[in-house]
Write a protein that holds these residues in place. Structure first.
Motif, mmCIF file in Angstrom:
data_model
loop_
_atom_site.group_PDB
_atom_site.id
_atom_site.type_symbol
_atom_site.label_atom_id
_atom_site.label_comp_id
_atom_site.label_asym_id
_atom_site.label_seq_id
_atom_site.Cartn_x
_atom_site.Cartn_y
_atom_site.Cartn_z
ATOM 1 N N UNK A 1 -10.474 26.210 53.090
ATOM 2 C CA UNK A 1 -10.499 25.631 51.743
ATOM 3 C C UNK A 1 -11.700 26.114 50.945
ATOM 4 N N UNK A 2 -12.712 26.643 51.642
ATOM 5 C CA UNK A 2 -13.906 27.140 50.948
ATOM 6 C C UNK A 2 -13.740 28.575 50.446
ATOM 7 N N UNK A 3 -12.679 29.263 50.879
ATOM 8 C CA UNK A 3 -12.444 30.627 50.399
ATOM 9 C C UNK A 3 -12.041 30.563 48.930
ATOM 10 N N UNK A 4 -12.681 31.334 48.060
ATOM 11 C CA UNK A 4 -12.324 31.305 46.634
ATOM 12 C C UNK A 4 -10.854 31.640 46.408
ATOM 13 N N UNK A 5 -10.225 30.870 45.528
ATOM 14 C CA UNK A 5 -8.834 31.114 45.157
ATOM 15 C C UNK A 5 -8.801 31.721 43.760
ATOM 16 N N UNK B 1 -10.984 32.615 57.431
ATOM 17 C CA UNK B 1 -11.628 31.405 57.950
ATOM 18 C C UNK B 1 -11.756 31.457 59.463
ATOM 19 N N UNK B 2 -12.052 32.625 59.990
ATOM 20 C CA UNK B 2 -12.282 32.775 61.417
ATOM 21 C C UNK B 2 -11.049 33.024 62.247
ATOM 22 N N UNK B 3 -9.865 32.929 61.656
ATOM 23 C CA UNK B 3 -8.612 33.165 62.373
ATOM 24 C C UNK B 3 -8.024 34.511 61.966
ATOM 25 N N UNK B 4 -7.225 35.130 62.849
ATOM 26 C CA UNK B 4 -6.622 36.420 62.488
ATOM 27 C C UNK B 4 -5.757 36.308 61.246
ATOM 28 N N UNK C 1 -11.792 37.899 54.899
ATOM 29 C CA UNK C 1 -11.078 37.618 53.655
ATOM 30 C C UNK C 1 -12.013 36.823 52.754
ATOM 31 N N UNK C 2 -12.442 37.433 51.654
ATOM 32 C CA UNK C 2 -13.436 36.803 50.776
ATOM 33 C C UNK C 2 -12.802 36.093 49.589
ATOM 34 N N UNK C 3 -11.529 36.343 49.331
ATOM 35 C CA UNK C 3 -10.819 35.635 48.263
ATOM 36 C C UNK C 3 -9.324 35.770 48.511
ATOM 37 N N UNK C 4 -8.561 34.812 47.991
ATOM 38 C CA UNK C 4 -7.107 34.811 48.124
ATOM 39 C C UNK C 4 -6.508 34.678 46.734
#
Length: 294
Positions: free
Chosen positions: A58-62, A200-203, A241-244
């Motif tokens: 949820x902390x990854x920028x959208x 977020x740490x997962x593949x 992944x730095x943004x979605x």
């Protein structure tokens, strides 16, 4: 050890598709989508880890898509590769018996068109110096082409599947449907290294069509996520992944078919804009990715 593996992609109406649609659409790791019938070796993640991963995710920028312009595109093109090449586009397409590669002007004219032999299912493509490389899905063959005429110069082989392809000044980047990106020599197509991509740490699996950009000296790979309207912004050094980008609001005016999904992203050099399209989409969108948070 009992290894729980995702079944190999299978053909569905001529396209690659996973039996576990949710796994591909969400980008979760293989273990998170595996069938519970394998009880010899547990692949469950402790709930505390899920909670941490959820919070981190949820902390990854959208980001969302702001459409600047809509241009006509080739509605017959099962788009697998899209790239800006000077004042034109480089487009490669898939589907056995229909796979091709061509240049396309922004006013809608296709030139330098070449068909692949019927046994090949075409995938991503990219220009590197004076050549263009084009992937195939499951044939393990890449085509080296003249960058101006797209005439075939050479064929090389590689292990595994070919999905997306983009390039920086010194390397090619290739996706194969997993959570890994391969780095390849742009002259020989030999693999030089790989990175694992994580969300977020997962593949972060099912990485498909790619675009390469550089921002303040940092290289990024933008990846369509197969069977999803998400686009990942991936740090090409760390694999994080730095943004979605949520592209679900982008109009899909293709004929009604589960294969006609968003696929095709091309950075527009010298700007912060991109072109995006999809498989057999009649439209090409000139867009910016903007902050989705209020």
């Amino acid at each position: 050890m009992n290894s729980t593996k995702l079944p190999a992609p299978r053909t569905f109406l001529g396209s690659k598709i996973f039996p576990a649609l949710l796994c591909a659409a969400t980008g979760l790791g293989i273990s998170a989508c595996s069938s519970p019938t394998n009880t010899t070796h547990s692949t469950q993640v402790p709930s505390s880890t899920h909670e941490v991963s959820s919070a981190a995710d949820s902390a990854i920028p959208r980001l969302k898509v702001h459409i600047e312009n809509t241009l006509p595109f080739d509605a017959t093109a099962f788009t697998q590769g899209l790239e800006v090449d000077g004042d034109r586009l480089l487009v490669s397409t898939g589907w056995k018996g229909e796979s091709r590669i061509f240049h396309r002007s922004l006013d809608g004219v296709n030139t330098d068109e070449h068909n692949l032999d019927p046994e090949f299912f075409g995938e991503g493509s990219t220009r590197f110096n004076d050549v263009v490389w084009q992937l195939t899905w499951q044939s393990g063959v890449a085509f080296k082409r003249d960058a101006e005429t797209l005439v075939e110069l050479q064929r090389v082989t590689y292990p595994g599947e070919g999905w997306g392809l983009c390039s920086f000044n010194d390397t090619l980047v290739m996706s194969d449907g997993t959570n890994e990106l391969r780095f390849l020599n742009g002259d020989t197509f030999e693999e030089t290294s790989r990175i694992a991509v994580t969300r977020a740490g997962l593949p972060a699996t099912s990485l498909n069509e790619l675009a390469c950009t550089t921002d303040n000296g940092v290289n990024y790979v933008w990846a369509n996520v197969f069977l999803s309207t998400d686009i990942y912004k991936i740090n090409a050094t760390t694999g994080v992944v730095e943004a979605i980008v949520d592209a679900s609001d982008v109009p899909n005016n293709a004929t009604d078919d589960p294969n006609h999904v968003l696929n095709g992203i091309a950075a527009i050099p010298g700007t912060d804009k991109f072109y995006i399209t999809g498989k057999r989409w009649p439209d090409l969108y000139e867009v910016r990715f903007v902050n989705a948070q209020p």
